[in-house]
Design an enzyme around this catalytic site. Structure first.
Site, mmCIF file in Angstrom:
data_model
loop_
_atom_site.group_PDB
_atom_site.id
_atom_site.type_symbol
_atom_site.label_atom_id
_atom_site.label_comp_id
_atom_site.label_asym_id
_atom_site.label_seq_id
_atom_site.Cartn_x
_atom_site.Cartn_y
_atom_site.Cartn_z
ATOM 1 C CD GLU A 1 -38.636 48.153 28.383
ATOM 2 O OE1 GLU A 1 -38.095 48.650 29.383
ATOM 3 O OE2 GLU A 1 -38.001 47.684 27.440
ATOM 4 C CB CYS B 1 -32.338 40.499 15.212
ATOM 5 S SG CYS B 1 -33.790 40.194 14.197
ATOM 6 C CB CYS C 1 -32.431 42.957 18.596
ATOM 7 S SG CYS C 1 -33.963 43.345 19.446
ATOM 8 C CB CYS D 1 -41.969 52.738 19.400
ATOM 9 S SG CYS D 1 -41.243 51.152 18.997
ATOM 10 C CB SER E 1 -41.198 47.494 11.745
ATOM 11 O OG SER E 1 -39.912 46.993 11.525
ATOM 12 C CB SER F 1 -36.071 44.892 10.174
ATOM 13 O OG SER F 1 -34.930 44.994 10.934
ATOM 14 C CG LEU F 2 -32.439 44.650 3.675
ATOM 15 C CD1 LEU F 2 -33.116 43.354 3.274
ATOM 16 C CD2 LEU F 2 -32.343 45.583 2.465
ATOM 17 C CG ASN F 3 -31.208 45.357 9.796
ATOM 18 O OD1 ASN F 3 -31.357 46.572 9.697
ATOM 19 N ND2 ASN F 3 -32.033 44.604 10.462
ATOM 20 C CB CYS G 1 -38.633 39.140 19.754
ATOM 21 S SG CYS G 1 -38.791 39.031 17.956
ATOM 22 C CB CYS H 1 -33.701 51.043 17.061
ATOM 23 S SG CYS H 1 -35.052 51.405 16.014
HETATM 24 S S1 SF4 Z 1 -35.043 43.393 15.926
HETATM 25 FE FE1 SF4 Z 1 -37.273 43.092 16.062
HETATM 26 S S2 SF4 Z 1 -37.600 41.082 15.098
HETATM 27 FE FE2 SF4 Z 1 -35.391 41.192 15.575
HETATM 28 S S3 SF4 Z 1 -35.216 40.237 17.633
HETATM 29 FE FE3 SF4 Z 1 -35.461 42.464 17.929
HETATM 30 S S4 SF4 Z 1 -37.665 42.736 18.267
HETATM 31 FE FE4 SF4 Z 1 -37.383 40.729 17.290
#
Ligand code: SF4
Length: 365
Positions: free
Chosen positions: A92, A116, A119, A105, A216, A239-241, A112, A358
Site C-alpha cells: 500500500e 512494533c 502497528c 508515503c 523513517s 520512530s522513538l515512541n 515488516c 500511520c
Molecule cells: S511501525 Fe514501521 S517498523 Fe514498526 S512494525 Fe510498523 S512498519 Fe514496521
C-alpha cells in the site's frame, strides 16, 4: 531467455545493456527519460527510438509497473492505493494532502519484521523485501493516477483550486514530498532502499530534492551509520515512541537490540547537513508514554540534537491493545517540549477511516 526489467538497472547498467543490443550510448539517456520522467509502460511509446531498436527491446526486455488493485479516498482528501506486485504480493501507498504539500508515503517491504506492537503492518510479519524498482514504481504509478485523476473528489480539499492542491504542468496534482514510512523498515532493506533513493533524487530520473524526501527508521544503528556515509542526504526520521527502555522494549522489540541510549548517541553522531533537523516521531499511547515524566525525560534525551518532534496521537483500530490519549494530554505533553525549546508538532490524523493513517497499512483489502 528471461527478459530484463529495465527499471532494475542503474543508468550505467542500462548503457551496457543497450550496447549489448547494438544501441548507441546516447540512447540510454533517452530510454531512462522515458522510464522515469515520462512514465512509459511500453517500448512502442518510445517514439525517438528506431523501429528496429524498439523491436530488439521488445524481444529482450520489459518495463515493470504496479497493478492498481484498489484506490480509496477518505473525506479529508487522503487516498490509499493497494498495488499488486508481479509475484501476487500486495503493498500500500498513501497520498496525504496538507496545505501546500502533497506527500506520498511509500512502502519498502511486503509486511515488516519489526513487530512494533501499535502497528497493524507489523502484525502480519515480513513476507519479503521490495526491489528498488518496486519502491520507485509506487511514485510513478501514483504520479500517473494524479495526472488522470479518475476518482470524484471526496470532499472540498480536493476541489479544483482549493488551498492545499498542488497542480503540475499537465493540470494534474503533483507529488511534492516522499516519505518512506509505509509498510516495512527501509533500513532493513538497505540496498534496495538506497537504489530507490538514487532514482528518486536523480535529476535525470524522478528529480526530487533531497529536502523533500524523508526516510523513517525504527532505529537500526549500523544501517544509520552506513546511511550517514552514503552521501545521500535525505531527511532522517526516527520512530522513538518511548523514553525508557522498559516501555520501548515492550512496544518496539528492536529496542532490545538497539536501546534508547545507543540510538540517541547514533543520532548525535549522524552527519546532518546544515539547517536540517532529525525528526523524532512519537506515537502517543494513553497511559503508556504520555505522562509529564515522559515529556521531561524526552527533553533530556534529545538535548543537544538539532531536531523536531512529531507527536502522533495513536490511531485506534479495531482489535488494537492501545488507546489514544485525549487532546488535553497531548497538548500538555507538547507544552512540556516547547517549554524546553524543543520544536514539537502534533500531527493531525489523516486517513484513519480508510486505515491509511500511520501504522495502519496491511497490504490487503
Ligand atoms: S511501525 Fe514501521 S517498523 Fe514498526 S512494525 Fe510498523 S512498519 Fe514496521
Amino acid at each position: 531467455m528471461t527478459k530484463k526489467n529495465l527499471k532494475s538497472l542503474s543508468l550505467l547498467e542500462l548503457q551496457d545493456f543497450l550496447a549489448s543490443l547494438g544501441m548507441k550510448k546516447y540512447r540510454s539517456n533517452q530510454v531512462y527519460q522515458w522510464l522515469y520522467q515520462k512514465g512509459a509502460v511500453s517500448f512502442d511509446e518510445m517514439t525517438n527510438l528506431s523501429k528496429e531498436e524498439r523491436a530488439a527491446l521488445n524481444e529482450k526486455a520489459y518495463i515493470s509497473s504496479l497493478i492498481l488493485v484498489k484506490r480509496q479516498a477518505a473525506s479529508d482528501g487522503t487516498e490509499k492505493y493497494l498495488f499488486g506486485l508481479e509475484d501476487g504480493n500486495r503493498i500500500e501507498s498513501v497520498l496525504i494532502p496538507d496545505e501546500d504539500r502533497l506527500t506520498l508515503c511509500i512502502s519498502t517491504q511486503v509486511g515488516c519484521a519489526m513487530d512494533c506492537k501499535f502497528c497493524l503492518t507489523g502484525k502480519g510479519g515480513l513476507k519479503r523485501n521490495l526491489e528498488g524498482h518496486e519502491i520507485v514504481d509506487q511514485v510513478i504509478a501514483v504520479r500517473k493516477l494524479l495526472s488522470n485523476p479518475p476518482l470524484p473528489p471526496p470532499s472540498p480539499p480536493c476541489q479544483g483550486g482549493e488551498k492545499g492542491e498542488v497542480r503540475g504542468d499537465t493540470g494534474g496534482l503533483r507529488i511534492t514530498n516522499i516519505v518512506l514510512m509505509g509498510m516495512g523498515e527501509p533500513l532493513s532493506n538497505y540496498d534496495n532502499t538506497i537504489a530507490a533513493l538514487k532514482i528518486l533524487l536523480d535529476e535525470k530520473a524522478l528529480n526530487f530534492s533531497n529536502r523533500k524526501v524523508t526516510l523513517s527508521t525504527a532505529g537500526l544503528i549500523p544501517q544509520m551509520e552506513m546511511l550517514g556515509k552514503e552521501g545521500i542526504t535525505v531527511n532522517l526520521a526516527i520512530s522513538l515512541n518511548a523514553t525508557t527502555d522498559d516501555v520501548r522494549n515492550k512496544i518496539m522489540p528492536i529496542n532490545k537490540k538497539y536501546p534508547i541510549k545507543e540510538l540517541v548517541a547514533a543520532c548525535k553522531k549522524f552527519p546532518l547537513p546544515k539547517r536540517r533537523r532529525i525528526t523524532f516521531e512519537y506515537v502517543m499511547l494513553k497511559d503508556i508514554n504520555d505522562t509529564k515524566e515522559d515529556g521531561e525525560r524526552l527533553c533530556k534525551l534529545l538535548k543537544g540534537i538539532r531536531c523536531k518532534v512529531n507527536l502522533i496521537p495513536f490511531n485506534e483500530y479495531s482489535g488494537s491493545d492501545f488507546k489514544r490519549p485525549d487532546d488535553e494530554t497531548v497538548e500538555k505533553f507538547r507544552e512540556i517540549l516547547m517549554g524546553h525549546h524543543l520544536m514539537a508538532i502534533t500531527r493531525k490524523s489523516k486517513g484513519a477511516e480508510i486505515l491509511a493513517a500511520c501504522g495502519q497499512l496491511r497490504g490487503s483489502n
